[in-house]
Scaffold this active site. Sequence first.
Site, mmCIF file in Angstrom:
data_model
loop_
_atom_site.group_PDB
_atom_site.id
_atom_site.type_symbol
_atom_site.label_atom_id
_atom_site.label_comp_id
_atom_site.label_asym_id
_atom_site.label_seq_id
_atom_site.Cartn_x
_atom_site.Cartn_y
_atom_site.Cartn_z
ATOM 1 N N LYS A 1 -22.650 -19.332 9.452
ATOM 2 C CA LYS A 1 -22.847 -20.781 9.577
ATOM 3 C C LYS A 1 -22.043 -21.613 8.593
ATOM 4 O O LYS A 1 -21.418 -22.608 8.967
ATOM 5 C CB LYS A 1 -24.333 -21.114 9.429
ATOM 6 C CG LYS A 1 -25.122 -20.681 10.635
ATOM 7 C CD LYS A 1 -26.611 -20.690 10.354
ATOM 8 C CE LYS A 1 -27.323 -19.646 11.167
ATOM 9 N NZ LYS A 1 -26.868 -18.254 10.911
ATOM 10 N N HIS B 1 16.096 -25.418 8.404
ATOM 11 C CA HIS B 1 16.163 -24.956 7.002
ATOM 12 C C HIS B 1 16.035 -26.130 6.029
ATOM 13 O O HIS B 1 16.530 -26.053 4.913
ATOM 14 C CB HIS B 1 17.461 -24.198 6.719
ATOM 15 C CG HIS B 1 17.795 -23.167 7.760
ATOM 16 N ND1 HIS B 1 17.403 -21.863 7.692
ATOM 17 C CD2 HIS B 1 18.473 -23.287 8.929
ATOM 18 C CE1 HIS B 1 17.830 -21.207 8.755
ATOM 19 N NE2 HIS B 1 18.482 -22.052 9.538
ATOM 20 N N SER C 1 -31.811 -19.551 4.249
ATOM 21 C CA SER C 1 -30.668 -20.252 4.846
ATOM 22 C C SER C 1 -30.995 -21.711 5.148
ATOM 23 O O SER C 1 -30.142 -22.453 5.620
ATOM 24 C CB SER C 1 -30.228 -19.540 6.129
ATOM 25 O OG SER C 1 -31.326 -19.365 7.010
ATOM 26 N N TYR D 1 -28.357 -7.210 15.850
ATOM 27 C CA TYR D 1 -28.406 -8.226 14.799
ATOM 28 C C TYR D 1 -28.449 -7.566 13.425
ATOM 29 O O TYR D 1 -29.132 -6.567 13.209
ATOM 30 C CB TYR D 1 -29.639 -9.134 14.964
ATOM 31 C CG TYR D 1 -29.724 -10.173 13.860
ATOM 32 C CD1 TYR D 1 -28.997 -11.351 13.961
ATOM 33 C CD2 TYR D 1 -30.454 -9.944 12.702
ATOM 34 C CE1 TYR D 1 -29.013 -12.291 12.937
ATOM 35 C CE2 TYR D 1 -30.475 -10.876 11.665
ATOM 36 C CZ TYR D 1 -29.754 -12.050 11.789
ATOM 37 O OH TYR D 1 -29.765 -12.970 10.778
ATOM 38 N N SER E 1 -1.866 -43.483 -9.803
ATOM 39 C CA SER E 1 -1.965 -42.539 -10.915
ATOM 40 C C SER E 1 -2.710 -43.201 -12.055
ATOM 41 O O SER E 1 -2.566 -44.398 -12.289
ATOM 42 C CB SER E 1 -0.558 -42.151 -11.369
ATOM 43 O OG SER E 1 -0.583 -41.683 -12.705
ATOM 44 N N LYS F 1 3.241 -45.138 -9.722
ATOM 45 C CA LYS F 1 3.034 -44.096 -8.737
ATOM 46 C C LYS F 1 2.217 -44.543 -7.524
ATOM 47 O O LYS F 1 1.293 -45.323 -7.615
ATOM 48 C CB LYS F 1 2.299 -42.895 -9.360
ATOM 49 C CG LYS F 1 3.109 -42.071 -10.302
ATOM 50 C CD LYS F 1 4.360 -41.472 -9.691
ATOM 51 C CE LYS F 1 4.063 -40.392 -8.670
ATOM 52 N NZ LYS F 1 3.408 -39.229 -9.309
ATOM 53 N N ASN G 1 -33.415 -13.830 16.510
ATOM 54 C CA ASN G 1 -32.062 -13.335 16.783
ATOM 55 C C ASN G 1 -31.449 -13.990 18.021
ATOM 56 O O ASN G 1 -30.293 -14.414 18.004
ATOM 57 C CB ASN G 1 -32.079 -11.811 16.937
ATOM 58 C CG ASN G 1 -32.564 -11.129 15.677
ATOM 59 O OD1 ASN G 1 -32.721 -11.776 14.633
ATOM 60 N ND2 ASN G 1 -32.827 -9.835 15.757
ATOM 61 N N GLU H 1 -1.653 -34.392 0.998
ATOM 62 C CA GLU H 1 -1.725 -33.203 0.133
ATOM 63 C C GLU H 1 -3.037 -32.451 0.336
ATOM 64 O O GLU H 1 -3.060 -31.218 0.390
ATOM 65 C CB GLU H 1 -1.571 -33.615 -1.328
ATOM 66 C CG GLU H 1 -0.163 -34.072 -1.647
ATOM 67 C CD GLU H 1 -0.076 -34.674 -3.039
ATOM 68 O OE1 GLU H 1 0.637 -34.109 -3.869
ATOM 69 O OE2 GLU H 1 -0.724 -35.705 -3.296
ATOM 70 N N ASN I 1 0.697 -42.169 -4.422
ATOM 71 C CA ASN I 1 0.673 -40.751 -4.079
ATOM 72 C C ASN I 1 0.090 -40.496 -2.682
ATOM 73 O O ASN I 1 -0.846 -41.178 -2.261
ATOM 74 C CB ASN I 1 -0.143 -39.972 -5.107
ATOM 75 C CG ASN I 1 0.498 -40.000 -6.481
ATOM 76 O OD1 ASN I 1 1.730 -40.055 -6.589
ATOM 77 N ND2 ASN I 1 -0.306 -39.991 -7.522
#
Length: 460
Positions: free
Chosen positions: A325, A156, A23, A317, A277, A283, A110, A290, A285
Amino acid sequence: MSTLWHGRFEGGPAQELMAFTVSLPFDQRLAADDIVGSRAHVRGLCRAGILSEVERDAVLAALDAVAAELQAGTFEFVPSDEDIHTAVERRVTELAGPAGAKLHTGRSRNDQVATDLRLFTRRELGAIAARIVTLQETLLDRARDAGDAYLPGYTHLQRAQPVLLAHHLLAHGWALARDLDRLHDTIGRLDISPLGAGALAGSSLPLDPAGTAADLGFAGVFDNSLDAVSDRDFVAEALFDLALVGVHLSRLAEEVILWSTDEFGFLRLDDAYSTGSSMLPQKKNPDIAELTRGKTGRLIGNLTGLLAMLKGLPLAYNRDLQEDKEPLFDSLDTVALALAAMTGLLASSTFNLDVMAVAADAPTSTATDLAEHLVAGGVPFRDAHAIVGALVRRSLDEGIALRELVAASPDLGPDALGLLDRGVAVRRRTTPGGAGPAAVAPQMEAFERTVIAARASVRE
Ligand code: ARG
């Protein structure tokens, strides 16, 4: 290769085992917290009479040296360093000799990793909280600057009733206020030291978990050693809190995307906070918005992945827990970056107030006011609704201006025409918490007080 457990084993670990189980590539991020935890443990061992003061000071000096090496990037990892805890202990032992070999007395990785992760999460959630307050301050500034500007409010995604732009912006600010509350609650609950729980059952040595808890600035200490080493509720809570921050940012982002289209035209993004773009020269954007929306999927995935990992684990453990993590780190990084980017985007974009007002002044968005005007004259609301609905339908079907139909209506008549004047409808939203200027003024003050208190709470 020498492992922490080499005494019991014949020969070293398989290469595939190490490749699959290490790890270190990600838990290096806990290095500073691991050292802080080790310092407290060493002082505790000395108070318990297990280390002499000379030994304690030798180990503390070695820990300082390790911290400096890690900081300077000169720390040399070796192949047997399967995680950051192993690496630090190995180096401390190299530097401090026999005293260093006493560092891990009465401790297991642990309780150590649980301690590190709580220290880390407490600090990092605090940093996220500070970034949320910055976004709230930006929303407050933009709301103040917006004055009495208004736009259509939607249900709506259909135009419903006009609302102040300030009201709309503050709605996002209140969601963030709840996010802050949640982060503070999570921090409050995670503020418990697991150090002293050992591998799972405590120790035969005279350790004092309350002493190390106080040393580390934890508000409390574990009640049950099995729970202490296996509890990752705080990671699940943190991931939920971060996922919900993401959901809130994503909803704001969705509006930025809609508002910056030619179809809406409510918002112009600053060049520095938008992208072009490669093929279409015209364009501009909203990539920040997003990606904020898109990355929220990952935040939700990190939460569900962690819950799925936890659900089958017997006490105490299990190595599965190492999987806590990466989702935590990823969600913290993602939310930190999204908050900063969305804050910059909002601070720098331009609201097209004229376009908003024209859209909000469409006569049909005053339909509720026309009905409520009839109600004020004693007409039951359901009847008023039907009368105005019929006028709207006729206006749309026959292409006659609503204004003319209202003036000619036996129920409404010329008296009601003022309701159709520009900017009138929004001023009539006067009830507490409502969308008009009279109601938004005290709301703005309340939000300002909330943000000032929030700023003070993240500075502590
Ligand atoms: N790298 C491990 C983790 O993150 C540390 C604890 C390992 N403990 C053990 N008994 N193997 O969970």
